[in-house]
Write an enzyme that holds these catalytic residues in place. Sequence first.
Site, mmCIF file in Angstrom:
data_model
loop_
_atom_site.group_PDB
_atom_site.id
_atom_site.type_symbol
_atom_site.label_atom_id
_atom_site.label_comp_id
_atom_site.label_asym_id
_atom_site.label_seq_id
_atom_site.Cartn_x
_atom_site.Cartn_y
_atom_site.Cartn_z
ATOM 1 N N ARG A 10 0.835 -1.210 0.000
ATOM 2 C CA ARG A 10 0.000 0.000 0.000
ATOM 3 C C ARG A 10 0.866 1.256 0.000
ATOM 4 N NH1 ARG A 10 -5.395 -1.130 1.522
ATOM 5 N NH2 ARG A 10 -5.816 -3.221 0.743
ATOM 6 N N ASP A 57 18.762 6.118 24.118
ATOM 7 C CA ASP A 57 18.151 6.936 25.163
ATOM 8 C C ASP A 57 18.844 6.614 26.477
ATOM 9 O OD1 ASP A 57 15.306 8.598 25.553
ATOM 10 O OD2 ASP A 57 15.994 7.578 27.368
ATOM 11 N N ASP A 126 15.619 16.573 24.504
ATOM 12 C CA ASP A 126 14.949 17.585 25.308
ATOM 13 C C ASP A 126 15.902 18.658 25.825
ATOM 14 O OD1 ASP A 126 16.422 16.260 27.225
ATOM 15 O OD2 ASP A 126 14.710 15.480 28.343
ATOM 16 N N THR A 130 22.551 18.670 23.559
ATOM 17 C CA THR A 130 22.545 17.475 22.718
ATOM 18 C C THR A 130 22.132 17.824 21.292
ATOM 19 O OG1 THR A 130 21.977 16.130 24.651
ATOM 20 C CG2 THR A 130 21.686 15.127 22.492
ATOM 21 N N CYS A 182 8.277 20.143 28.616
ATOM 22 C CA CYS A 182 7.022 19.483 28.973
ATOM 23 C C CYS A 182 6.887 19.339 30.486
ATOM 24 C CB CYS A 182 6.908 18.136 28.281
ATOM 25 S SG CYS A 182 8.174 16.951 28.748
ATOM 26 N N CYS A 241 29.266 31.434 11.509
ATOM 27 C CA CYS A 241 28.894 30.224 12.241
ATOM 28 C C CYS A 241 30.037 29.204 12.212
ATOM 29 C CB CYS A 241 27.639 29.596 11.642
ATOM 30 S SG CYS A 241 27.165 28.048 12.456
ATOM 31 N N CYS A 244 28.376 25.436 10.396
ATOM 32 C CA CYS A 244 28.066 25.240 8.976
ATOM 33 C C CYS A 244 28.906 26.099 8.041
ATOM 34 C CB CYS A 244 26.575 25.459 8.717
ATOM 35 S SG CYS A 244 25.978 27.135 8.994
#
Length: 336
Positions: A10, A57, A126, A130, A182, A241, A244
């Site tokens: 599909r 994690d 979060d 990181t 959160c 920067c 980059c």
Amino acid sequence: MTDVPERYKRQARFHGIGAEGQNELAMKRVLLVGLGALGAAVSDQLVRAGVSLIIVDRDYVEVTNLQRQTLYTEQDAADETPKAIAASERLQAINRDVAVDAHIADVSWDWLRPLPHIDLVLDATDNVETRLLLNDFALEREIPFLFASCVGAYGMNYTVMPGQAPCLRCLMRHLPLAGQTCATAGVVAPIVQHVASRQAVETLKYLTGRHEKMERRLLIEDMWENQSQRLDVERLVDVSCPSCQQQEYPSLVPNRQQTALLCGRDVVQVRRSIDGLDGLLDQLRRAEIVVKQTPFTLEWRWRGHRMLLFKDGRVLVHGVDDAHVAVAMVDECLGR
């Protein structure tokens, strides 16, 4: 469609992917850092699509996760199963045709450097440190980095394409990409699924070679207030920067951070160099400390605080927000 496995037919009928694109997906591998709400949602979608993952994690499942972190169960929370392990078991149960390489670790440059070839990096973390580390790692490897975040009912998505657009470090000089979490502002599950779906579809576009279809703007959406923005950020490239533009990658340095305060939880992480859990288990028991052992951790209480030691030497000290206090407690239990 005879050369496409039945489970993907599909998806392969969709004109944007096709049989050729589906076969491309089978040969790709994605690094996903963070297995909280976003990581759980996007990994579920990608594994179902036929994408192999390296997942990592540093934390374990708690009951407060279950409202939005869709891979986990009440039993995972009761067992305090590391998220990487619980996620891997669930993802492999969904699709055993793909590889899911799971790691219980706190991501650092030392951890990232020896990784094998990957095609893309997904952010489901979060914390800013990181994210900047992953930004620099992806730039150094010349692969895309898909930034994403959500808090409350508010979400953001942006794809860093090396050499084609500003990187995350550039944007952070101009836009508020960090702030509430959160833990402080709460989060509703629908925004998580929405942001994760945007990450997943951009991943599929890139891995199937449909780069011209990729969204190059910064997407900002508030599902509660029914507001959305698409910001053209090309002009926000910072010519100075270091990441980059200068290719110096300031976040790609050996890990020197021995402590970290985990997001909004009154938990301090302390690093220790250890040779395994068995010797420390004996040491703690000789000190008449009651220890709970799992295949992944040792757990005990010290001065009224819960201590959780992982195999990689990280100790989570619960109920404190002062790194010096946490280090002193770990020293008392394990020595310097």
